[in-house]
Design a protein around this motif. Structure first.
Motif, mmCIF file in Angstrom:
data_model
loop_
_atom_site.group_PDB
_atom_site.id
_atom_site.type_symbol
_atom_site.label_atom_id
_atom_site.label_comp_id
_atom_site.label_asym_id
_atom_site.label_seq_id
_atom_site.Cartn_x
_atom_site.Cartn_y
_atom_site.Cartn_z
ATOM 1 N N ASP A 139 5.452 -8.034 -9.403
ATOM 2 C CA ASP A 139 6.210 -7.284 -8.829
ATOM 3 C C ASP A 139 6.122 -7.426 -7.276
ATOM 4 O O ASP A 139 7.070 -7.189 -6.243
ATOM 5 N N GLU A 140 5.014 -7.782 -6.932
ATOM 6 C CA GLU A 140 4.551 -8.204 -5.427
ATOM 7 C C GLU A 140 4.163 -9.365 -5.615
ATOM 8 O O GLU A 140 2.973 -9.570 -6.249
ATOM 9 N N LEU A 141 4.202 -10.278 -4.593
ATOM 10 C CA LEU A 141 3.296 -11.620 -4.373
ATOM 11 C C LEU A 141 2.976 -11.762 -3.178
ATOM 12 O O LEU A 141 3.734 -12.018 -2.201
ATOM 13 N N MET A 142 1.550 -12.195 -2.949
ATOM 14 C CA MET A 142 0.929 -12.394 -1.822
ATOM 15 C C MET A 142 0.406 -13.812 -1.748
ATOM 16 O O MET A 142 -0.260 -14.185 -2.745
ATOM 17 N N ALA A 164 0.890 -1.105 0.126
ATOM 18 C CA ALA A 164 -0.094 0.068 -0.091
ATOM 19 C C ALA A 164 1.179 1.053 -0.067
ATOM 20 O O ALA A 164 0.708 2.158 -0.689
ATOM 21 N N ALA A 165 1.852 1.218 0.850
ATOM 22 C CA ALA A 165 2.869 2.263 0.963
ATOM 23 C C ALA A 165 3.485 2.635 -0.532
ATOM 24 O O ALA A 165 3.929 3.713 -1.059
ATOM 25 N N ARG A 166 3.456 1.612 -1.358
ATOM 26 C CA ARG A 166 4.195 1.806 -2.747
ATOM 27 C C ARG A 166 3.292 2.172 -3.728
ATOM 28 O O ARG A 166 3.678 2.884 -4.619
ATOM 29 N N TYR A 167 2.006 1.841 -3.530
ATOM 30 C CA TYR A 167 1.169 1.940 -4.727
ATOM 31 C C TYR A 167 -0.118 3.049 -4.431
ATOM 32 O O TYR A 167 -1.050 3.150 -5.284
ATOM 33 N N VAL A 188 2.442 -5.405 -11.226
ATOM 34 C CA VAL A 188 1.396 -6.486 -10.784
ATOM 35 C C VAL A 188 1.693 -6.916 -9.553
ATOM 36 O O VAL A 188 2.787 -7.214 -8.902
ATOM 37 N N ILE A 189 0.766 -6.889 -8.906
ATOM 38 C CA ILE A 189 0.438 -7.697 -7.531
ATOM 39 C C ILE A 189 -0.015 -8.940 -7.733
ATOM 40 O O ILE A 189 -1.299 -8.655 -8.057
ATOM 41 N N LEU A 193 -5.689 -11.885 -9.488
ATOM 42 C CA LEU A 193 -6.024 -12.895 -8.774
ATOM 43 C C LEU A 193 -5.661 -14.219 -9.116
ATOM 44 O O LEU A 193 -6.174 -14.584 -10.516
ATOM 45 N N ALA A 194 -4.773 -14.925 -8.612
ATOM 46 C CA ALA A 194 -4.364 -16.094 -9.273
ATOM 47 C C ALA A 194 -4.447 -17.304 -8.326
ATOM 48 O O ALA A 194 -3.468 -17.964 -8.009
ATOM 49 N N THR A 195 -5.591 -17.444 -7.607
ATOM 50 C CA THR A 195 -5.845 -18.584 -6.622
ATOM 51 C C THR A 195 -6.548 -19.616 -7.157
ATOM 52 O O THR A 195 -6.530 -20.768 -6.592
ATOM 53 N N TYR A 196 -7.207 -19.588 -8.504
ATOM 54 C CA TYR A 196 -7.861 -20.541 -9.000
ATOM 55 C C TYR A 196 -7.038 -21.424 -9.853
ATOM 56 O O TYR A 196 -6.804 -21.359 -10.974
ATOM 57 N N THR A 197 -6.720 -22.610 -9.157
ATOM 58 C CA THR A 197 -6.037 -23.551 -9.771
ATOM 59 C C THR A 197 -6.277 -24.017 -11.101
ATOM 60 O O THR A 197 -5.193 -24.091 -12.144
#
Ligand code: M6R
Length: 612
Positions: A563-566, A461-464, A546-547, A522-526
């Motif tokens: 760029d960020e991976l959660m 959040a601080a970055r974007y 890209v986050i 959003l890349a949670t759906y296998t």
């Protein structure tokens, strides 16, 4: 939206009214006011544009407003701009009757013109003043206050919850309701009315919910309730289980953060009463197996975030039940002449249980012969009471305008319902049921795990936080999740944001992607992760930052493109969005914090939307 509080008892009214209004602030408002009847039977009103702090200043600048009976209001402007004159309470021309009102009087112009022709001069542009003026008119004409109240109720059209004072009856407050919430609280020191139970929790937990057409007369010593034919009726009293601390910040900077952090516990409260011995048990549906087996279609109807839960439900329930499931915006559904019948179940989802569009959709569905099952958080709310079946989320009071724990608990409950129906219909085998329920069991702990380390969200959040525009992309359940992430971000940070099915971007929106544009993937759906990866590559190729939000399983597919991976713990695919929304809520929260926004009360928004 607007809030009402009223008190009649043995204590000074103004401090109680101000305290109650403070607890209603979260609903959203732009002006506020109070009226009391003084010991000398004078009706005194103080009201102003702006926050309650301004009202407090105004009150301090005058002779103290003394009196043990009073009504207070926070107004969210509909008819007439937010200013001192349009603020409630409104009084009639003779200065005898004061009214606070939530809702909209649809035929107010016609009544106003009629009264103006009779020489009555209006002060404000509001529909509410019509109630006060008309009541005084009838009171003058009929000579009896209750006759006047019923005459007004017979004449006005629309929605209302109202509190009424008359200086000729200095110990009596009148309340009336139709299509807008109002409840009566019974205290040791007096009696109360409020539009929302949170206003009363400090004074009493014993309440009665008023129904449409009812009128109540409250004094310091008792309450009488009448139906629309003016017959006295007995109504049950309910005990509110929430305690006062549930509606306080408890050390957090904002209710939103507190409610985000409560999600593990909230989901536990939603699930645990409904899973026994490896099976889903929904007592409210006991004996309804034949009906559920005959279902041919499900329509999920809701607004805002609750609609986004409906979108998740569409994917999840269709997969579980193998019948058509569609999600509809309530504001569209109600006017779409929906094709319904007794083989269609309509599921209405609403945190507040008071959203007018959802309520209207519910009524439309019943009129067209479908059963309505609602998923609601606020106990005793209008949608809960009008539904054929109500399932409560038990998330506790949600105060922040931006919903968080209501969203996750609604989703958990909807999927549990899907598993229950799938079992009734023989569409799920024991192995799959076990796989889902095992993951349900671990879900609260996994939520707590995600919420135990906030650093990555704070740093992102601080970055974007200075972005002008943010895009969310995802496929299938991730697409539905992106809708919620985007709404969360825009409603509290005021950053423009949109959400797309990842495969749809190239059909137009990708032209908006330029170097430095933030895309949250959003890349949670296998099952579709390779497709999602390709879409991420497409936006990266156009310079996007890209986050990526991924799971332990999908992270390897996207990490070189982010760029960020959660990274989230893996759970059952149907439950993954319950975890997936957490980074999105936290990112939105910290972005809004960095931008100095009023997080719990975003501009122009209201917690419960009781107008069309
Ligand atoms: O009380 P409801 O769940 O019916 O409210 C529906 C929407 O108004 C609500 O979800 C709204 O979109 C929230 N501000 C979202 O955070």
């Amino acid at each position: 939206m607007c809030g009402i509080i009223g008190y009649v008892g043995k204590s000074e009214a103004v401090p109680i009214l101000l305290d109650g209004l403070e607890r209603l602030e979260y609903r959203g408002y732009d002006s506020a006011g109070v009226a009391v009847v003084s010991p000398e039977s004078e009706l005194r009103v103080v009201k102003t544009k702006g926050r309650l702090s301004v009202l407090r200043e105004h009150l301090e600048q005058q002779d103290p407003l003394r009196g043990t009976i009073g009504i207070g209001h926070t107004r969210w402007a509909t008819h007439g701009e937010p200013n001192d004159t349009n603020a409630h309470p409104h009084i009639g021309q003779d200065g005898k009757i004061a009214v606070v009102h939530n809702g909209i009087i649809e035929n107010y112009l016609e009544i106003r013109e009629l009264l103006e022709r009779k020489g009555i001069i209006f002060q404000s542009e509001t529909d509410t003043e019509v109630i006060a003026q008309l009541m005084e008119y009838y009171y003058r004409k009929l000579g009896n206050l209750m006759d006047a109240v019923y005459a007004v109720l017979g004449r006005i059209e629309g929605a209302y919850a109202m509190g009424i004072l008359c200086k000729d009856f200095p110990g009596q407050m009148i309340a009336a309701r139709k299509d807008a919430p109002l409840l009566i609280g019974y205290g040791e020191d007096g009696n109360y009315i409020a539009s929302d139970v949170t206003a009363l929790l400090r004074y009493t937990r014993t309440v009665t919910y008023m129904e449409d057409g009812e009128v109540a007369v409250l004094t310091a010593d008792g309450v009488q309730i009448f139906d629309q034919d003016r017959t006295a009726i007995d109504k049950p009293r309910h005990t509110i289980e929430w305690d006062v601390s549930a509606a306080e910040k408890g050390g957090y900077a904002h209710f939103m953060l507190k409610e985000i952090m409560e999600q593990g516990e909230a989901v536990r409260k939603t699930i645990s009463p409904r899973v026994h011995d490896g099976r889903v048990v929904i007592e409210e549906l006991a004996g309804m197996e034949p009906y559920l087996q005959g279902l041919r279609k499900i329509c999920i109807v809701a607004c805002g975030s609750a609609y986004h839960v409906g979108m998740i439900g569409k994917y999840a329930l269709e997969r579980l039940l193998r019948i058509p499931v569609d999600a509809y915006l309530a504001s569209e559904f109600r006017y779409s002449e929906p094709l319904l019948g007794d083989d269609t179940l309509v599921i209405v989802i609403s945190q507040s249980g008071e959203t007018l569009d959802s309520m209207a959709a519910l009524r439309e569905a019943k009129k067209r012969g479908s059963k309505v099952l609602s998923i609601v958080n606020v106990v005793g709310s209008s949608i809960a009471r009008e539904s054929d079946i109500t399932l409560y989320t038990w998330a506790g009071p949600e105060i922040a305008v931006a919903t968080t724990k209501a969203y996750t608990t609604q989703m958990a409950l909807l999927i549990l319902l899907g598993v229950y129906c799938a079992e009734c219909n023989g569409k799920i085998d024991a192995e799959e049921r076990k796989a889902i329920l095992d993951e349900f069991d671990k879900l609260p702990e996994k939520i707590d795990g995600v919420l135990s380390d906030l650093k990555i969200y704070q740093e992102a959040a601080a970055r974007y936080f200075n972005q002008d525009s943010v895009f969310f992309i995802g496929r299938n359940l991730d697409y539905a999740l992106g809708l919620e992430g985007s709404l969360k971000l825009k409603e509290i940070s005021y950053i423009h944001s949109e959400s797309y099915a990842a495969g749809e971007l190239k059909h137009g929106t990708i032209s908006l992607i330029e170097p430095g544009t933030l895309v949250i993937a959003l890349a949670t759906y296998t099952p579709l992760i390779e497709k999602t990866r390709s879409n991420i590559v497409e936006v990266r190729a156009r310079g996007a930052d890209v986050i990526a939000v991924a799971t332990e399983e999908t992270a390897p597919y996207v990490k070189d493109q982010a760029d960020e991976l959660m990274i989230l713990p893996k759970t059952h695919p149907l439950l993954q969005s319950v975890l997936g929304v957490l980074p999105l809520q936290l990112f939105a929260y910290y972005v809004a914090l960095n931008r100095g926004c009023d997080i719990d009360k975003p501009r122009n928004l209201a917690k419960s939307v009781t107008v069309e």
